[in-house]
Design an enzyme around this catalytic site. Sequence first.
Site, PDB file in Angstrom:
ATOM      1  N   SER A 118      73.130  15.789  41.434  1.00 33.28           N
ATOM      2  CA  SER A 118      74.464  15.395  40.998  1.00 33.28           C
ATOM      3  C   SER A 118      74.444  13.949  40.492  1.00 33.28           C
ATOM      4  CB  SER A 118      75.473  15.602  42.134  1.00 33.28           C
ATOM      5  OG  SER A 118      76.792  15.582  41.635  1.00 33.28           O
ATOM      6  N   GLU A 224      72.728  21.319  34.980  1.00 29.78           N
ATOM      7  CA  GLU A 224      73.623  21.984  35.928  1.00 29.78           C
ATOM      8  C   GLU A 224      74.868  21.135  36.055  1.00 29.78           C
ATOM      9  OE1 GLU A 224      74.618  21.061  39.317  1.00 29.78           O
ATOM     10  OE2 GLU A 224      73.813  19.063  38.944  1.00 29.78           O
ATOM     11  N   HIS A 295      74.519  22.510  42.242  1.00 31.73           N
ATOM     12  CA  HIS A 295      75.645  22.662  43.160  1.00 31.73           C
ATOM     13  C   HIS A 295      75.746  24.094  43.677  1.00 31.73           C
ATOM     14  CE1 HIS A 295      76.681  18.858  41.166  1.00 31.73           C
ATOM     15  NE2 HIS A 295      77.447  18.612  42.202  1.00 31.73           N
TER      16      HIS A 295
END
Length: 327
Positions: A118, A224, A295
């Site tokens: 992230s 992602e 995630h």
Amino acid sequence: MRAAAARRIPPALKPGDCVAFVAPAKPVAPAALESAMALLQSWQLSSTTRWLPSAARGYLAGESDGARAAALQGALLDPQVQALWCARGGYGTTRLLPLLDWDLLRRAAPCKIVTGYSDITALHQALALELGWVCFHGPVAALPVPDAAALDFTRSQLRQAWTQRTPLGTLPVPLAAQGWQQPAQVVCSGSGHGPLVGGNLSLLAALSGTRWQLRSAGALLLLEDVDEAPYRIDRMLNQLLQAGSLAGCTGVVFGASPACEQAANPAASLSLMEVLQDLLAPLQVPVVYGWPAGHTAHQWTLPLGVAASLVAAAGAATLSFSAGAVA
């Protein structure tokens, strides 16, 4: 633009090695790390919160960016620390990149494992380009995974990537019996080979125009994201395309991002798969969507910078590593 540093592979972890918890982005309480500490102890590894900022300022760890950067740099330089495990993502890592003393780190920092995903994509990018480090796109330390099967899968992948000196080989896709309900979808068939680069799409788009921007020529690209409507994925992919960041990439692995697949009003939106087909198919490289990266409760731990191979055909696809991720 500064040329990327030569690749450096961190040593594998062995019993007795120390893992430092760090927080380049969102604040985290030490109590949230108890499960991670117990896990490391079961693997005969020690851990330390010495470099974890104790204060917080809104959505940022530490009392200031300077304090947070100093803690991160301290962990990178600490000779007693063999790995850094990022406690959380969130936001704030990009604020630290100009504050780190890259010249000092190049001279004095021993290459070590750095793991997270992230917002941590910004740190992975900077460490790769400034120091040449192979970093690990994998789980953060403080994020709970309530499903036992998913937790077992994620932890086994993490341990293998951290401690195994042999190539990871073909990465396993979790089974339905392990709670995995996201079959991979081949957007474009073909095969591609090259070092794996990338990470979180939002962060890669945010780094466009900086000295740490994505460079994917000759590389397989990992992407992602989470909680981004298809039009936002569309916008960020277009930004990378128009910036030239995807030119020459050899394939795209887009991790399972179910919260991005459909807008609240599907009738007024393209689907995520339509966006990927529109924007990535013209690259004429293999593209696969829906693997356990990012995630998701099930997560691979992926060595960024290590050569990988992507093979995608109708109904079947594999991602494999033929070189070791750790020295």
